[in-house]
Motif scaffolding. Sequence first.
Motif, PDB file in Angstrom:
ATOM      1  N   LEU A  21       0.826  -1.210   0.000  1.00 19.35           N
ATOM      2  CA  LEU A  21       0.000   0.000   0.000  1.00 19.35           C
ATOM      3  C   LEU A  21       0.863   1.264   0.000  1.00 19.35           C
ATOM      4  O   LEU A  21       0.519   2.259  -0.645  1.00 19.35           O
ATOM      5  CB  LEU A  21      -0.949   0.005   1.191  1.00 19.35           C
ATOM      6  N   ARG A  22       1.991   1.242   0.696  1.00 17.37           N
ATOM      7  CA  ARG A  22       2.892   2.397   0.695  1.00 17.37           C
ATOM      8  C   ARG A  22       3.472   2.643  -0.699  1.00 17.37           C
ATOM      9  O   ARG A  22       3.577   3.786  -1.152  1.00 17.37           O
ATOM     10  CB  ARG A  22       3.999   2.210   1.723  1.00 17.37           C
ATOM     11  N   VAL A  23       3.864   1.557  -1.382  1.00 14.70           N
ATOM     12  CA  VAL A  23       4.410   1.691  -2.735  1.00 14.70           C
ATOM     13  C   VAL A  23       3.341   2.218  -3.694  1.00 14.70           C
ATOM     14  O   VAL A  23       3.598   3.130  -4.488  1.00 14.70           O
ATOM     15  CB  VAL A  23       4.976   0.334  -3.231  1.00 14.70           C
ATOM     16  N   ILE A  24       2.140   1.674  -3.594  1.00 17.88           N
ATOM     17  CA  ILE A  24       1.041   2.128  -4.454  1.00 17.88           C
ATOM     18  C   ILE A  24       0.726   3.597  -4.175  1.00 17.88           C
ATOM     19  O   ILE A  24       0.507   4.386  -5.106  1.00 17.88           O
ATOM     20  CB  ILE A  24      -0.205   1.248  -4.250  1.00 17.88           C
ATOM     21  N   SER A  25       0.721   3.985  -2.917  1.00 14.14           N
ATOM     22  CA  SER A  25       0.442   5.382  -2.555  1.00 14.14           C
ATOM     23  C   SER A  25       1.480   6.320  -3.156  1.00 14.14           C
ATOM     24  O   SER A  25       1.142   7.407  -3.635  1.00 14.14           O
ATOM     25  CB  SER A  25       0.417   5.538  -1.040  1.00 14.14           C
ATOM     26  N   GLU A  26       2.728   5.902  -3.134  1.00 14.98           N
ATOM     27  CA  GLU A  26       3.782   6.725  -3.734  1.00 14.98           C
ATOM     28  C   GLU A  26       3.559   6.865  -5.243  1.00 14.98           C
ATOM     29  O   GLU A  26       3.726   7.949  -5.803  1.00 14.98           O
ATOM     30  CB  GLU A  26       5.150   6.107  -3.460  1.00 14.98           C
ATOM     31  N   ASN A  27       3.166   5.762  -5.888  1.00 14.91           N
ATOM     32  CA  ASN A  27       2.885   5.821  -7.321  1.00 14.91           C
ATOM     33  C   ASN A  27       1.737   6.779  -7.624  1.00 14.91           C
ATOM     34  O   ASN A  27       1.824   7.594  -8.540  1.00 14.91           O
ATOM     35  CB  ASN A  27       2.561   4.425  -7.863  1.00 14.91           C
ATOM     36  N   PRO A  42      10.694  11.520 -16.004  1.00 20.41           N
ATOM     37  CA  PRO A  42       9.797  11.788 -14.872  1.00 20.41           C
ATOM     38  C   PRO A  42       9.871  10.652 -13.859  1.00 20.41           C
ATOM     39  O   PRO A  42      10.711   9.747 -13.967  1.00 20.41           O
ATOM     40  CB  PRO A  42       8.425  11.845 -15.540  1.00 20.41           C
ATOM     41  N   TYR A  43       8.962  10.700 -12.909  1.00 24.57           N
ATOM     42  CA  TYR A  43       8.859   9.633 -11.909  1.00 24.57           C
ATOM     43  C   TYR A  43       8.619   8.308 -12.614  1.00 24.57           C
ATOM     44  O   TYR A  43       7.822   8.205 -13.538  1.00 24.57           O
ATOM     45  CB  TYR A  43       7.695   9.930 -10.959  1.00 24.57           C
ATOM     46  N   ARG A  44       9.316   7.266 -12.176  1.00 23.48           N
ATOM     47  CA  ARG A  44       9.133   5.918 -12.719  1.00 23.48           C
ATOM     48  C   ARG A  44       8.370   5.090 -11.697  1.00 23.48           C
ATOM     49  O   ARG A  44       8.720   5.074 -10.522  1.00 23.48           O
ATOM     50  CB  ARG A  44      10.481   5.269 -13.036  1.00 23.48           C
ATOM     51  N   ARG A  45       7.335   4.433 -12.161  1.00 21.09           N
ATOM     52  CA  ARG A  45       6.467   3.609 -11.313  1.00 21.09           C
ATOM     53  C   ARG A  45       7.280   2.555 -10.570  1.00 21.09           C
ATOM     54  O   ARG A  45       8.162   1.920 -11.132  1.00 21.09           O
ATOM     55  CB  ARG A  45       5.413   2.924 -12.173  1.00 21.09           C
ATOM     56  N   LYS A  46       6.962   2.369  -9.291  1.00 20.76           N
ATOM     57  CA  LYS A  46       7.611   1.340  -8.486  1.00 20.76           C
ATOM     58  C   LYS A  46       6.739   0.091  -8.440  1.00 20.76           C
ATOM     59  O   LYS A  46       5.508   0.178  -8.472  1.00 20.76           O
ATOM     60  CB  LYS A  46       7.868   1.839  -7.070  1.00 20.76           C
ATOM     61  N   THR A  47       7.391  -1.044  -8.365  1.00 21.79           N
ATOM     62  CA  THR A  47       6.700  -2.322  -8.237  1.00 21.79           C
ATOM     63  C   THR A  47       7.240  -3.036  -7.010  1.00 21.79           C
ATOM     64  O   THR A  47       8.337  -2.732  -6.535  1.00 21.79           O
ATOM     65  CB  THR A  47       6.916  -3.209  -9.475  1.00 21.79           C
ATOM     66  N   ILE A  48       6.489  -3.997  -6.524  1.00 24.29           N
ATOM     67  CA  ILE A  48       6.906  -4.749  -5.350  1.00 24.29           C
ATOM     68  C   ILE A  48       6.733  -6.229  -5.640  1.00 24.29           C
ATOM     69  O   ILE A  48       5.763  -6.631  -6.283  1.00 24.29           O
ATOM     70  CB  ILE A  48       6.113  -4.305  -4.096  1.00 24.29           C
ATOM     71  N   ASP A 105      -4.965  -2.119  -7.803  1.00 24.26           N
ATOM     72  CA  ASP A 105      -3.963  -2.769  -6.948  1.00 24.26           C
ATOM     73  C   ASP A 105      -4.171  -2.394  -5.487  1.00 24.26           C
ATOM     74  O   ASP A 105      -4.021  -3.220  -4.587  1.00 24.26           O
ATOM     75  CB  ASP A 105      -2.543  -2.387  -7.378  1.00 24.26           C
ATOM     76  N   MET A 106      -4.534  -1.136  -5.245  1.00 18.03           N
ATOM     77  CA  MET A 106      -4.758  -0.682  -3.878  1.00 18.03           C
ATOM     78  C   MET A 106      -5.954  -1.408  -3.264  1.00 18.03           C
ATOM     79  O   MET A 106      -5.916  -1.830  -2.113  1.00 18.03           O
ATOM     80  CB  MET A 106      -4.972   0.827  -3.837  1.00 18.03           C
TER      81      MET A 106
END
Length: 135
Positions: A21-27, A42-48, A105-106
Motif C-alpha cells: 500500500l505504501r508503494v502504491i500510494s507513492e505511485n 519523470p517519476y518511474r512507477r515502483k513495483t513490489i 492494486d490498492m
Amino acid sequence: MDLMESLMISAAGMRVQGERLRVISENVANVDSVSEVPGGDPYRRKTITFQNALDRELGVNLVKVKKVGLDPSEFTRRYDPNNPAADRSGYVKLPNVNALIEMNDMREAQRSYEANLKVIEVSRGMLQRTIDLLR
C-alpha cells in the motif's frame, strides 16, 4: 497448524500488504510528476515483489518483501512546448503510472490486508474462548 502459527502468518501478510500500500500510494502521489529538467525522465512507477521465507523457529513459510523495483515500461509523451520539462521538440515525458491500475492494486491490497486481519481476529477469539474454558 496451531493458532500461534496462523497469527504469525497473518501478521506477515499484513506487513507485506502494508508495504504494498505504501508503494502504491507513492505511485498515485506521483502520477502527474514530471522532470525538473527539460527532456529529463519523470517519476518511474515502483513495483513490489514478494517471496516465501521459512521461519525456522516456527517451521512455517511466511511472506516477505523480496524487493521494491522500478517498472521498465516506456514513458508516455505529450506535446506541451510551454512546460518547463519539455524537450527541444516540445514533448514532455509523463510518468508510466496508470491511476486506474494503481487503484485496482490498492483495492486488492486492502482486501488482502483485511482478510489477514480477520484471521487474526478469529484466532484471537478462539484463544480467548480456550482461556475462558480453562478457568
